[in-house]
Write a protein that holds these residues in place. Structure first.
Motif, PDB file in Angstrom:
ATOM      1  N   UNK A 107      73.435  39.672  15.268  1.00  0.00           N
ATOM      2  CA  UNK A 107      72.447  39.493  14.261  1.00  0.00           C
ATOM      3  C   UNK A 107      73.298  38.544  13.190  1.00  0.00           C
ATOM      4  N   UNK A 108      74.432  39.010  12.984  1.00  0.00           N
ATOM      5  CA  UNK A 108      75.588  37.906  12.108  1.00  0.00           C
ATOM      6  C   UNK A 108      75.752  36.972  12.573  1.00  0.00           C
ATOM      7  N   UNK A 109      75.774  36.642  14.184  1.00  0.00           N
ATOM      8  CA  UNK A 109      75.823  35.303  14.764  1.00  0.00           C
ATOM      9  C   UNK A 109      74.603  34.408  14.433  1.00  0.00           C
ATOM     10  N   UNK A 110      73.245  34.904  14.487  1.00  0.00           N
ATOM     11  CA  UNK A 110      72.142  34.353  14.424  1.00  0.00           C
ATOM     12  C   UNK A 110      72.144  34.032  13.156  1.00  0.00           C
ATOM     13  N   UNK A 111      72.365  34.652  12.091  1.00  0.00           N
ATOM     14  CA  UNK A 111      72.499  34.414  10.565  1.00  0.00           C
ATOM     15  C   UNK A 111      72.982  33.170  10.428  1.00  0.00           C
ATOM     16  N   UNK A 112      74.276  33.128  10.793  1.00  0.00           N
ATOM     17  CA  UNK A 112      75.431  32.160  10.476  1.00  0.00           C
ATOM     18  C   UNK A 112      74.880  30.682  11.094  1.00  0.00           C
ATOM     19  N   UNK A 113      74.306  30.791  12.417  1.00  0.00           N
ATOM     20  CA  UNK A 113      73.684  29.633  13.268  1.00  0.00           C
ATOM     21  C   UNK A 113      72.417  29.235  12.627  1.00  0.00           C
ATOM     22  N   UNK A 114      71.840  29.968  11.831  1.00  0.00           N
ATOM     23  CA  UNK A 114      70.919  29.374  11.145  1.00  0.00           C
ATOM     24  C   UNK A 114      71.007  28.909   9.709  1.00  0.00           C
ATOM     25  N   UNK A 115      71.883  29.633   9.107  1.00  0.00           N
ATOM     26  CA  UNK A 115      71.996  29.345   7.457  1.00  0.00           C
ATOM     27  C   UNK A 115      73.083  28.025   7.397  1.00  0.00           C
ATOM     28  N   UNK A 116      73.911  27.966   8.224  1.00  0.00           N
ATOM     29  CA  UNK A 116      74.840  26.828   8.019  1.00  0.00           C
ATOM     30  C   UNK A 116      74.194  25.453   8.087  1.00  0.00           C
ATOM     31  N   UNK A 117      73.420  25.125   9.257  1.00  0.00           N
ATOM     32  CA  UNK A 117      72.680  23.811   9.292  1.00  0.00           C
ATOM     33  C   UNK A 117      71.721  23.690   8.008  1.00  0.00           C
ATOM     34  N   UNK A 118      71.286  24.800   7.494  1.00  0.00           N
ATOM     35  CA  UNK A 118      70.391  24.583   6.293  1.00  0.00           C
ATOM     36  C   UNK A 118      71.281  24.412   4.983  1.00  0.00           C
ATOM     37  N   UNK A 171      72.926  47.277   4.899  1.00  0.00           N
ATOM     38  CA  UNK A 171      72.292  47.632   3.600  1.00  0.00           C
ATOM     39  C   UNK A 171      72.469  46.055   2.670  1.00  0.00           C
ATOM     40  N   UNK A 172      73.561  45.930   2.816  1.00  0.00           N
ATOM     41  CA  UNK A 172      73.859  44.603   1.820  1.00  0.00           C
ATOM     42  C   UNK A 172      72.946  43.321   2.339  1.00  0.00           C
ATOM     43  N   UNK A 173      72.979  43.070   3.774  1.00  0.00           N
ATOM     44  CA  UNK A 173      72.330  41.778   4.146  1.00  0.00           C
ATOM     45  C   UNK A 173      70.811  41.978   4.020  1.00  0.00           C
ATOM     46  N   UNK A 174      70.188  43.172   4.120  1.00  0.00           N
ATOM     47  CA  UNK A 174      68.976  43.173   3.824  1.00  0.00           C
ATOM     48  C   UNK A 174      68.496  43.254   2.321  1.00  0.00           C
ATOM     49  N   UNK A 175      69.179  43.510   1.429  1.00  0.00           N
ATOM     50  CA  UNK A 175      69.081  43.106  -0.103  1.00  0.00           C
ATOM     51  C   UNK A 175      69.199  41.581  -0.166  1.00  0.00           C
ATOM     52  N   UNK A 176      70.062  41.064   0.685  1.00  0.00           N
ATOM     53  CA  UNK A 176      70.397  39.434   0.478  1.00  0.00           C
ATOM     54  C   UNK A 176      69.200  38.806   0.926  1.00  0.00           C
ATOM     55  N   UNK A 180      66.774  36.264  -1.098  1.00  0.00           N
ATOM     56  CA  UNK A 180      66.317  34.955  -0.636  1.00  0.00           C
ATOM     57  C   UNK A 180      64.897  34.894  -0.708  1.00  0.00           C
ATOM     58  N   UNK A 181      64.172  35.693  -0.243  1.00  0.00           N
ATOM     59  CA  UNK A 181      62.514  35.643  -0.046  1.00  0.00           C
ATOM     60  C   UNK A 181      62.046  35.389  -1.451  1.00  0.00           C
ATOM     61  N   UNK A 209      61.584  38.165   8.993  1.00  0.00           N
ATOM     62  CA  UNK A 209      61.695  38.744  10.274  1.00  0.00           C
ATOM     63  C   UNK A 209      62.963  39.461  10.507  1.00  0.00           C
ATOM     64  N   UNK A 210      63.912  38.806  10.061  1.00  0.00           N
ATOM     65  CA  UNK A 210      65.231  39.528  10.082  1.00  0.00           C
ATOM     66  C   UNK A 210      65.389  40.818   9.393  1.00  0.00           C
ATOM     67  N   UNK A 211      64.491  40.776   7.916  1.00  0.00           N
ATOM     68  CA  UNK A 211      64.506  42.081   7.622  1.00  0.00           C
ATOM     69  C   UNK A 211      63.815  43.263   8.178  1.00  0.00           C
ATOM     70  N   UNK A 212      62.817  42.940   8.761  1.00  0.00           N
ATOM     71  CA  UNK A 212      62.216  44.032   9.767  1.00  0.00           C
ATOM     72  C   UNK A 212      63.208  44.303  10.688  1.00  0.00           C
TER      73      UNK A 212
END
Length: 218
Positions: A107-118, A171-176, A180-181, A209-212
């Motif tokens: 999950x952490x890898x996907x978050x970094x891969x998506x948000x760095x380009x953004x 817990x922290x990333x769900x709130x994060x 963002x949403x 989707x990641x929250x779920x």
């Protein structure tokens, strides 16, 4: 005739029809405005129900496009979301060495891969649309952005390992993500720029989707 040949013939016919339509745009019977001169390039603007179409010059057609100039809400959203994404990337960078669950690491890898380009895309947008001279700059008060982890929470995450890290990270990333949403929803409601709308919609779709997923993992 087999299906492949039929498809080819249909494609060719469609292309020919499109070419005829373009060729005829200069001789439509609709109302012509001054900028659409005989023999020149023209754009057909469909009329309202019961009204004739109008023939416009490319310049007139461009002027009729809606104004999507960035407003203060657009700029504030992009500036704040750069900081918001950076914190998510910082938190995710801890997972490879500290997480115990493969799912959390992935999950952490996907978050970094998506948000760095953004982040890069948003920085380019800010460079393209600088704030007007004299406009107040958006602050970087992390407490003003929903979902941002506090300095204390980041220290706790940095010090945690194994299952404790996994639980705190989720817990922290769900709130994060929820923050963002919320920010994206506010930008969609108050912003005016099409590119920002696309960025905000992407945040809503991806992070919801990641929250779920994170709730299911927790």
């Amino acid at each position: 005739m087999d299906m492949a040949k039929g498809s080819l013939h249909r494609t060719t016919a469609a292309a020919v029809a499109a070419g005829i339509l373009l060729a005829l745009t200069g001789c439509q019977g609709g109302d012509r405005e001054d900028g659409a001169k005989d023999g020149g390039a023209a754009v057909i603007a469909p009329g309202r129900p019961g009204e004739k179409s109008r023939t416009l010059s490319p310049e007139q057609a461009a002027k009729r496009q809606p104004d999507d100039s960035p407003n203060a809400a657009d700029r504030a959203y992009v500036q704040h979301m750069v900081e918001h994404h950076r914190q998510a990337v910082t938190m995710s960078a801890l997972a490879p060495e500290r997480a115990s669950a493969d799912g959390v690491r992935r999950l952490a890898e996907r978050i970094s891969a998506a948000q760095q380009p953004e982040i890069g895309a948003m920085q380019k947008w800010l460079a393209r649309y600088p704030a007007p001279s004299g406009a107040p700059a958006a602050g970087h008060d992390h407490g003003a952005m929903p979902g941002m982890a506090t300095e204390q929470q980041l220290r706790q995450l940095t010090e945690a390992k194994g299952a404790d890290f996994d639980r705190l990270f989720l817990t922290l990333m769900t709130a994060h993500h929820e923050g963002a949403v919320k920010m994206a929803g506010e930008a969609l409601a108050a912003g005016n720029n099409g590119a920002v709308e696309e960025m905000a919609n992407e945040v809503v779709a991806t992070q919801t989707a990641e929250i779920h997923r994170m709730r299911a993992m927790g």
